[in-house]
Design a protein around this motif. Structure first.
Motif, short mmCIF file in Angstrom:
data_model
loop_
_atom_site.label_atom_id
_atom_site.label_comp_id
_atom_site.label_asym_id
_atom_site.label_seq_id
_atom_site.Cartn_x
_atom_site.Cartn_y
_atom_site.Cartn_z
N SER A 1 31.39 125.77 -75.52
CA SER A 1 31.16 125.57 -76.96
C SER A 1 31.13 126.89 -77.71
O SER A 1 31.81 127.05 -78.73
N GLU B 1 37.47 130.88 -82.60
CA GLU B 1 37.99 130.32 -83.85
C GLU B 1 37.78 131.26 -85.01
O GLU B 1 38.72 131.57 -85.77
N SER C 1 33.91 128.44 -80.45
CA SER C 1 33.53 128.77 -81.83
C SER C 1 33.85 130.22 -82.17
O SER C 1 34.39 130.52 -83.24
N PRO D 1 31.29 127.94 -86.41
CA PRO D 1 31.83 126.58 -86.40
C PRO D 1 31.05 125.67 -85.43
O PRO D 1 30.74 126.07 -84.31
N ASP D 2 30.72 124.49 -85.90
CA ASP D 2 29.97 123.48 -85.14
C ASP D 2 28.50 123.83 -84.95
O ASP D 2 27.81 123.20 -84.13
#
Length: 462
Positions: free
Chosen positions: A150, A157, A154, A301-302
């Motif tokens: 994860s 990205e 992120s 992100p996320d």
């Protein structure tokens, strides 16, 4: 974790680079497979980390085998061996390990230990990393495969990491920030220039130029050194971006490096993270500088940030301080103190109370203003030691502050600064009585390998 280190699309790319060797992804895949064949997915492996090819091969091999990896610095490991009783130890050949050597590869050996202890390990556990604190505690953070995938996704990205990128190592591999740079670059088919040389070494600067590094990362201390080295005068035509995390960089240095990097056409990313969140939790978008200098930016992100008060209620108003809380799939499962804890599952459930005090502005950008546990009372006044340090550093002095109620210790590295002058200035700027101040001159600020201040090594002299 296999999807993170699937090198099929990058077989001919250069993965690892040193002064005298290059390793392709095809070679890395094969060499790490051979290492992984020694292990089973129920075992714990203690990896003594260095920024070398064989250390990376060991790490990839351990992870891809499904075994669990305890990453440690190349120092005394006897107490950790007793606490965690790993089935295997991978280390540099010259390290004296009381265990049976089962494989020698390059500069490393794989050893089978004699611990006859059967203990349960959670299947989702991937790695154990030391906490980002500098107290010398053996406490480790339990990170799952999903945590790493994860966070790596992120970071990749927002930094837009490409296979053409080349990062040079500037931090220990067992430090969460250093490891995240390794993970993100290997996950994207990029290259790693491996060295344990410091920024003060001519060898480091030769490598960064000759091997055409496109990026590097650093903690605040790294940037303090770069400032002293006059980074603005260094010609690095291949450098595309630099990153900063591992602690708050003071606003002046943020602005200084923003200005330097703008002139050099280098992107400058300010970030925030903790080991308990695998690595990064936020970044400062490039377009937000210089306006948002001093901010840690927005959640990755996320991920998501909240600010909560002492009662656990969310603070929605701007410029109101409270504890910063992070929510995301990269939040660790919790801590371990010994092998007894390795069977435990997720105790955080994707929510991390960071222990940092923060505010947010009208644009939902976040600002760290101190630590919850860095407060003392001085004659009834609540004093944030981080803010007090910031006041003194704004005078141009290198300092560290510690203390207890009614006693504030100020450690300075410049013994030419006159005590009465400093105390009177602080009284004027803070309103605190100078009788609470204790000044100590020190040669240098004690720091860990990752540049963090080791507060317990400071002696107030009283």
């Amino acid at each position: 974790m296999g999807c993170l280190f699937n090198f099929d699309n990058y077989k001919n790319n250069i993965a690892l680079i040193t002064n005298d060797r290059e390793v392709t992804y095809k070679e890395l895949d094969q060499l790490s497979y051979e290492v992984g064949m020694l292990l089973d997915n129920k075992s714990l492996v203690l990896l003594v980390c260095t920024n070398t090819i064989d250390s990376i091969i060991s790490y990839i091999g351990i992870i891809k085998s499904g075994a669990k990896c305890l990453l440690v610095a190349n120092t005394d490991i006897e107490s950790l061996l007793e606490k965690y009783k790993p089935q295997y130890v991978f280390s540099p050949i010259e390290k004296n390990i009381n265990a049976k050597v089962i494989k020698e590869f390059g500069s490393y050996i794989a050893c089978k230990t004699n611990f006859d202890v059967d203990y349960e390990i959670n299947n989702e556990l991937a790695i154990l990393l030391t906490t980002s604190g500098s107290t010398g505690s053996p406490k480790f953070v339990r990170l799952s495969y999903n945590n790493i995938v994860s966070n790596t996704t992120s970071i990749s990205e927002y930094l837009k990491i490409k296979s053409s990128d080349r990062a040079i190592t500037t931090m220990p591999m067992n430090y969460t920030y250093g490891l995240s740079i390794i993970n993100t670059h290997l996950a994207n088919g990029a290259s790693l220039i491996l060295t344990d040389e410091s920024l003060m070494s001519k060898i480091f600067w030769s490598l960064i130029k000759e091997k055409k590094a496109t990026n590097f990362g650093g903690v605040p201390y790294t940037y303090e050194m770069l400032k002293k080295l006059r980074f603005e005068r260094v010609n690095l035509p291949d450098l595309k971006y630099i990153t900063q995390a591992g602690g708050k960089l003071n606003k002046k240095l943020v602005l200084d490096f923003y200005e330097v990097c703008s002139k050099k056409n280098i992107k400058f990313y300010v970030m925030y993270g903790q080991t308990e969140a695998t690595s990064r939790m936020s970044y400062l978008p490039l377009e937000s500088l210089p306006e948002k200098a001093g901010s840690i930016g927005i959640a990755i992100p996320d991920g998501k940030f909240l600010i909560k008060d002492d009662k656990g209620c969310e603070i929605e108003d701007i410029d109101v301080r409270g504890e910063l809380v992070y929510i995301g799939n990269n939040v660790s499962y919790g801590y371990s103190q010994s092998y007894h804890d390795l069977k435990e599952g997720d105790k955080n459930y994707g929510c991390l109370h960071t222990g940092d005090l923060a505010t947010k502005d009208a644009d939902d950008y976040f600002y760290i203003v101190g630590r919850k546990n860095r407060f003392i009372k001085v004659y009834g006044n609540r004093v944030n030691l981080d803010e007090f340090e910031h006041i003194i550093t704004s005078y141009g002095y290198e300092c560290v502050c510690t203390g207890e109620d009614d006693k504030l210790n100020i450690f300075l590295t410049d013994n030419t600064i006159e005590k009465l002058f400093l105390f009177n200035k602080l009284m004027k700027d803070t309103g605190l009585n100078k009788s609470a101040f204790n000044l100590v001159y020190i040669d240098s600020i004690p720091r860990s390998d990752s540049g963090k201040i080791i507060y317990y090594k400071l002696d107030s002299g009283e």
